[in-house]
Design an enzyme around this catalytic site. Structure first.
Site, short mmCIF file in Angstrom:
data_model
loop_
_atom_site.label_atom_id
_atom_site.label_comp_id
_atom_site.label_asym_id
_atom_site.label_seq_id
_atom_site.Cartn_x
_atom_site.Cartn_y
_atom_site.Cartn_z
N HIS A 1 1.98 -11.64 14.19
CA HIS A 1 3.01 -12.26 15.04
C HIS A 1 2.67 -13.71 15.39
CE1 HIS A 1 6.56 -12.31 17.26
NE2 HIS A 1 6.36 -11.33 18.13
N THR B 1 0.85 -1.19 0.00
CA THR B 1 0.00 0.00 0.00
C THR B 1 0.89 1.24 0.00
OG1 THR B 1 -1.77 1.19 1.18
CG2 THR B 1 -0.20 -0.03 2.53
#
Length: 404
Positions: free
Chosen positions: A367, A315
């Protein structure tokens, strides 16, 4: 009399409902076959609905209505003749009858129900933080209904005596509502972290300055930053495959291909078309595909299939002037790279302070499946490729890489 029932076609797999965003014709109009008659929103894209036959149309759904795929939204009278001048509605227009002034209702005496909110209204008002006593009820005996609660606006404090205080209430499109739901889900369902780095863009500036005119003349597309970033990401994904994976229940799915989603701003909001098998594309191939998808998104012609899938997202908030941000994951992907604006900043180069064009880059990652070593290593690999593109992205053969 031959009447065709027009039903909502399926925009793509897994989509069971669409919303009538805008009718492009009016009830009673004469429409031609393949003429766009409506825009419909799904949770992935906005699509045009063309007339299946010619005839006079009768609308069976209102703007804003959510209708199931396969439901009838309008009728077309195929036996009707095309009016000689203009649409059928123009031939039927009559002088509107004068409306009588509404009679003023006498105020009703207050009862125990006056100002009392229904259970559904209580829930809505609690979410907005509005006291039920401050809302005028339109229900029986002055009871506050759910519609009253939905339309209620929180107090904006003491209003000034001068200046505009206008507001506008507009329902969000189905696409925007779906994006909102997905973004909230990402924050609550993933362990998202972001790591940052900076990139010296001078080597890419030098390459573009030297070759961009010849590149455009030969290939018909510009040599932009997106091809460098896409190919740098492809290289880094091959080095750190966990970043190119996703979670499916108790399993981790590692993709052996790189489908790169490119976030672009379209007229209907954020869209994320996908560059398939970016690992097989050259600089020319990436730039051509980015241009093609961007034009289709801008013109509202992008299809659901072109935005489905993707293993990693890029992005670019820099086009709007963003210096630094923490991009939000595009589920079910596990990583997204944020590009930002390029600013000349002092930088230490070979022991000397030199002004260089610097871009901050950010990698947001899940994560649960990507550890610190992989996330930081991935971003460093992207940085290395962008700061040394001739060797790491072009194999020390610039003209071959650019197909010059």
């Amino acid at each position: 009399m031959s009447v065709l029932e027009m039903k909502v076609p399926s925009p793509g797999e897994s989509i069971t409902e669409v919303e009538i965003a805008t009718w492009l014709v009016e009830d009673g109009d004469y429409v031609e076959k393949d003429q766009p008659i409506a825009e419909v929103d799904s949770d992935k894209a906005t699509l045009e609905l063309p007339a299946e036959e010619s005839g006079i149309i009768t609308l069976k759904a209102e703007e804003g209505d959510a209708v199931e795929v396969g439901a009838v939204v309008c009728l077309i009278d195929m036996s009707a003749e095309k009016p000689a001048g203009g649409s059928a509605t123009e031939t039927k227009k009559e002088e509107a009858p004068k409306k009588e002034a509404p009679k003023k209702e006498e105020p009703k005496a207050a009862t125990y129900a006056t100002g009392t909110a229904s259970p559904a209204a209580k829930k809505v008002l609690a979410e907005k933080g509005i006291d039920a006593g401050s809302v005028k009820g339109t229900g029986k005996d002055g009871r506050v209904t759910k519609d009253d609660a939905v339309n209620a606006v929180p107090s904006m404090g003491t209003q000034p005596t001068n200046g505009s205080r206008g507001t506008e209430r507009k329902k969000m499109s189905m696409l925007r509502r779906k994006v909102a739901q997905r973004l909230v889900a990402v924050k609550s369902e993933t362990a998202m972290l972001t790591t940052f780095n900076e990139v010296n863009m001078q080597p890419i500036f030098d390459l573009r300055k030297q070759y961009k005119e010849d590149f455009k003349a030969k290939h018909g597309v510009g040599l932009g930053f997106m091809s460098f970033f896409t190919l740098a990401v492809v290289r880094a994904l091959e080095m750190y495959p966990d970043v190119n994976s996703m979670i499916d229940g108790d399993y981790q799915i590692k993709n052996h291909f790189q489908d790169i989603s490119i976030a672009v701003s379209g007229p209907k909001g954020l869209m994320v078309p996908v560059i398939r098998n970016a690992e097989d594309l050259s600089f020319r191939g990436v730039e051509s595909e980015v241009k093609r998808l961007a034009i289709r998104a801008r013109d509202g012609q992008i299809t659901v299939d072109e935005m489905t899938g993707g293993t990693f997202t890029i992005t670019n908030g820099g086009v709007f002037g963003s210096m630094l941000s923490t991009p939000i994951l595009n589920p079910p992907q596990s990583g997204i790279l944020g590009m930002h604006n390029i600013v000349n900043r002092p930088m230490a180069v070979n022991g000397e302070v030199v002004i260089q064009p610097i871009m901050y880059v950010a990698l947001s990652y899940d994560h649960r499946v990507i550890d610190g070593r992989e996330s930081v290593g991935f971003l460093v690999a992207v940085k290395e490729a962008l700061e040394n593109p001739e060797e790491l992205l072009m194999g020390n053969n610039i003209k071959k890489a650019l197909e010059m």
